[in-house]
Design a protein around this motif. Structure first.
Motif, PDB file in Angstrom:
ATOM      1  N   LYS A 250      17.175 -22.259  24.600  1.00  0.00           N
ATOM      2  CA  LYS A 250      18.042 -22.467  25.751  1.00  0.00           C
ATOM      3  C   LYS A 250      19.471 -22.125  25.355  1.00  0.00           C
ATOM      4  N   ILE A 251      20.225 -21.621  26.322  1.00  0.00           N
ATOM      5  CA  ILE A 251      21.637 -21.310  26.105  1.00  0.00           C
ATOM      6  C   ILE A 251      22.466 -22.120  27.097  1.00  0.00           C
ATOM      7  N   TYR A 252      23.446 -22.843  26.579  1.00  0.00           N
ATOM      8  CA  TYR A 252      24.381 -23.603  27.406  1.00  0.00           C
ATOM      9  C   TYR A 252      25.790 -23.034  27.207  1.00  0.00           C
ATOM     10  N   SER A 253      26.640 -23.221  28.215  1.00  0.00           N
ATOM     11  CA  SER A 253      28.039 -22.811  28.077  1.00  0.00           C
ATOM     12  C   SER A 253      28.942 -23.854  28.718  1.00  0.00           C
ATOM     13  N   ALA A 254      30.208 -23.850  28.271  1.00  0.00           N
ATOM     14  CA  ALA A 254      31.216 -24.753  28.833  1.00  0.00           C
ATOM     15  C   ALA A 254      32.594 -24.194  28.520  1.00  0.00           C
ATOM     16  N   PRO A 255      33.576 -24.454  29.369  1.00  0.00           N
ATOM     17  CA  PRO A 255      34.947 -24.014  29.071  1.00  0.00           C
ATOM     18  C   PRO A 255      35.615 -24.895  28.021  1.00  0.00           C
ATOM     19  N   ASP A 256      35.054 -26.082  27.792  1.00  0.00           N
ATOM     20  CA  ASP A 256      35.622 -27.031  26.834  1.00  0.00           C
ATOM     21  C   ASP A 256      34.583 -27.330  25.754  1.00  0.00           C
TER      22      ASP A 256
ATOM     23  N   ALA B 122      25.585 -33.038  29.509  1.00  0.00           N
ATOM     24  CA  ALA B 122      26.072 -33.301  30.867  1.00  0.00           C
ATOM     25  C   ALA B 122      27.242 -32.402  31.245  1.00  0.00           C
ATOM     26  N   GLY B 123      28.125 -32.113  30.283  1.00  0.00           N
ATOM     27  CA  GLY B 123      29.306 -31.321  30.585  1.00  0.00           C
ATOM     28  C   GLY B 123      29.137 -29.836  30.364  1.00  0.00           C
ATOM     29  N   TRP B 124      27.905 -29.405  30.149  1.00  0.00           N
ATOM     30  CA  TRP B 124      27.632 -27.999  29.879  1.00  0.00           C
ATOM     31  C   TRP B 124      26.734 -27.413  30.965  1.00  0.00           C
ATOM     32  N   THR B 125      26.838 -26.106  31.152  1.00  0.00           N
ATOM     33  CA  THR B 125      26.017 -25.396  32.137  1.00  0.00           C
ATOM     34  C   THR B 125      24.855 -24.713  31.431  1.00  0.00           C
ATOM     35  N   LEU B 126      23.648 -24.927  31.939  1.00  0.00           N
ATOM     36  CA  LEU B 126      22.486 -24.242  31.382  1.00  0.00           C
ATOM     37  C   LEU B 126      22.498 -22.801  31.874  1.00  0.00           C
ATOM     38  N   GLU B 127      22.757 -21.886  30.964  1.00  0.00           N
ATOM     39  CA  GLU B 127      22.825 -20.469  31.318  1.00  0.00           C
ATOM     40  C   GLU B 127      21.439 -19.835  31.390  1.00  0.00           C
ATOM     41  N   ALA B 128      20.567 -20.220  30.468  1.00  0.00           N
ATOM     42  CA  ALA B 128      19.232 -19.610  30.423  1.00  0.00           C
ATOM     43  C   ALA B 128      18.289 -20.535  29.669  1.00  0.00           C
ATOM     44  N   SER B 129      17.004 -20.477  30.032  1.00  0.00           N
ATOM     45  CA  SER B 129      15.978 -21.259  29.337  1.00  0.00           C
ATOM     46  C   SER B 129      14.709 -20.434  29.243  1.00  0.00           C
ATOM     47  N   GLY B 130      13.775 -20.889  28.420  1.00  0.00           N
ATOM     48  CA  GLY B 130      12.523 -20.158  28.259  1.00  0.00           C
ATOM     49  C   GLY B 130      12.688 -18.830  27.552  1.00  0.00           C
TER      50      GLY B 130
ATOM     51  N   ALA C  98      12.756 -14.461  22.921  1.00  0.00           N
ATOM     52  CA  ALA C  98      13.341 -13.547  21.941  1.00  0.00           C
ATOM     53  C   ALA C  98      14.445 -14.273  21.175  1.00  0.00           C
ATOM     54  N   THR C  99      15.020 -13.613  20.200  1.00  0.00           N
ATOM     55  CA  THR C  99      16.134 -14.190  19.438  1.00  0.00           C
ATOM     56  C   THR C  99      17.426 -13.450  19.769  1.00  0.00           C
ATOM     57  N   SER C 100      17.544 -13.085  21.027  1.00  0.00           N
ATOM     58  CA  SER C 100      18.773 -12.457  21.512  1.00  0.00           C
ATOM     59  C   SER C 100      18.913 -12.738  23.001  1.00  0.00           C
ATOM     60  N   TRP C 101      20.156 -12.670  23.469  1.00  0.00           N
ATOM     61  CA  TRP C 101      20.413 -12.941  24.886  1.00  0.00           C
ATOM     62  C   TRP C 101      21.780 -12.385  25.245  1.00  0.00           C
ATOM     63  N   THR C 102      21.895 -11.843  26.451  1.00  0.00           N
ATOM     64  CA  THR C 102      23.157 -11.297  26.945  1.00  0.00           C
ATOM     65  C   THR C 102      23.624 -12.104  28.137  1.00  0.00           C
ATOM     66  N   ASP C 103      24.895 -12.501  28.118  1.00  0.00           N
ATOM     67  CA  ASP C 103      25.461 -13.268  29.235  1.00  0.00           C
ATOM     68  C   ASP C 103      25.931 -12.295  30.307  1.00  0.00           C
ATOM     69  N   THR C 104      25.096 -12.094  31.309  1.00  0.00           N
ATOM     70  CA  THR C 104      25.441 -11.163  32.387  1.00  0.00           C
ATOM     71  C   THR C 104      26.413 -11.777  33.387  1.00  0.00           C
ATOM     72  N   ASN C 105      26.708 -13.074  33.224  1.00  0.00           N
ATOM     73  CA  ASN C 105      27.660 -13.741  34.118  1.00  0.00           C
ATOM     74  C   ASN C 105      29.038 -13.892  33.483  1.00  0.00           C
ATOM     75  N   ALA C 106      29.234 -13.288  32.323  1.00  0.00           N
ATOM     76  CA  ALA C 106      30.513 -13.442  31.626  1.00  0.00           C
ATOM     77  C   ALA C 106      31.638 -12.758  32.388  1.00  0.00           C
ATOM     78  N   SER C 107      32.822 -13.354  32.292  1.00  0.00           N
ATOM     79  CA  SER C 107      34.017 -12.802  32.929  1.00  0.00           C
ATOM     80  C   SER C 107      35.025 -12.446  31.851  1.00  0.00           C
TER      81      SER C 107
ATOM     82  N   VAL D  93      26.252 -22.905  23.326  1.00  0.00           N
ATOM     83  CA  VAL D  93      25.330 -23.668  22.488  1.00  0.00           C
ATOM     84  C   VAL D  93      23.964 -22.987  22.558  1.00  0.00           C
ATOM     85  N   VAL D  94      23.364 -22.716  21.410  1.00  0.00           N
ATOM     86  CA  VAL D  94      22.017 -22.159  21.330  1.00  0.00           C
ATOM     87  C   VAL D  94      21.087 -23.269  20.837  1.00  0.00           C
TER      88      VAL D  94
END
Length: 295
Positions: free
Chosen positions: A249-255, A262-270, A273-282, A290-291
């Motif tokens: 699972k990949i989580y992200s947060a601005p802080d 609780a304070g993190w957003t789940l970006e992806a789960s399941g 592979a051992t790689s992932w691209t954040d297609t929602n990045a700005s 967090v991995v």
């Protein structure tokens, strides 16, 4: 924790640990006696008459001796005067098929049992129904038995300390469910019922036998060697495979100091592979990641 500046995109990685998913109890074997010899074998089976029996039975086959109620389906396994034509006190057997229990813990048996003296006179002290187990093809060991608690008793009872005298819950004509733990430490398990009933007016039955266990799940390791590369204006993460991990699972947060999760957003789960691209990045936003390994 390290900050990474990738062109105009700023990202950071917070290396994290793992999540262990608890397994639910699983039914490993069911024998309900609805089909003859399905999942079990009988030794010294007999159906000589309604009061000489060691075999599965429908109520009509043993009527009017049948005192039972609450059985599952149309058949149950029935015992009465099992030494007919054989030496007194010789046991009869029902052996369930061997099953694989490797990787399972908390093995237990659930079954329905009923019994009584059909005319209300005393049961004989040497009569019994024993439940035994064999691990990895070894000798059978008794872990529960039903016996009469006293000479003048009319019902069999659990013999919880296996001392030859019933001291637990008494059986009745109504089938009741019993559950017992089985101390299995091997790869295969086999259950056997061993019985002896001396008289034609003394009887018991069992039905709907289930073996259950909880799958043993190993905790996953921690993802390591996490890196970021800049690909097509998006951050791509890679990491080393974590031991026992089935997904990530990949989580992200601005802080980075936000309460996790609780304070993190789940970006992806399941992620398998051992790689992932954040297609929602700005390009203008700072994100911390967090991995997490999951099993």
């Amino acid at each position: 924790m390290k900050n990474f500046s990738l062109k105009s995109f700023i990202a950071a990685i917070l290396i994290c640990g793992s999540i262990l998913n608890l397994s639910a109890e699983t039914t490993l074997q069911t024998v309900d006696f609805e089909t003859a010899n399905s999942g079990y074998t009988v030794l010294y089976g007999q159906t000589t008459s309604p009061d000489d029996w060691w075999e599965r039975a429908a109520p009509a086959q043993i009527a009017p001796m049948d005192p039972f109620s609450g059985y599952q389906g149309s058949y149950f396994f029935y015992a009465e005067d099992t030494d007919n034509g054989r030496t007194a006190d010789d046991p009869c057997y029902v052996t369930l098929n061997q099953i694989n229990v490797a990787g399972y813990t908390n093995i237990k048996i659930k079954l329905l049992v009923a019994g009584k003296n059909n005319i209300g006179s005393s049961l004989e002290l040497e009569e019994y129904l024993r439940i035994q187990y064999s691990v990895d093809g070894g000798a059978f060991t008794t872990f529960m038995q039903y016996m009469t608690p006293a000479l003048n008793a009319i019902y069999y009872s659990e013999d919880t300390d296996l001392n030859g005298s019933g001291n637990g819950t008494a059986l009745s004509p109504a089938f009741a469910e019993f559950t017992y733990n089985i101390p299995v430490t091997g790869s295969t398990l086999q259950i056997r019922f061993m019985g002896n009933v001396d008289q034609g007016n003394e009887e018991y039955a069992f039905d709907y036998v289930r073996i259950l266990g909880t799958e043993q799940v190993l905790p996953p390791g921690t993802p390591e060697n996490i890196t970021i590369v800049y690909s097509s204006s998006l951050p791509e993460f890679t990491w080393s495979a974590a031991a026992n991990a089935t997904s990530y699972k990949i989580y992200s947060a601005p802080d980075p100091y936000a309460v996790f999760p609780a304070g993190w957003t789940l970006e992806a789960s399941g992620i398998t592979a051992t790689s992932w691209t954040d297609t929602n990045a700005s390009a203008s936003a700072k994100k911390f990641y967090v991995v997490v390994a999951v099993n």
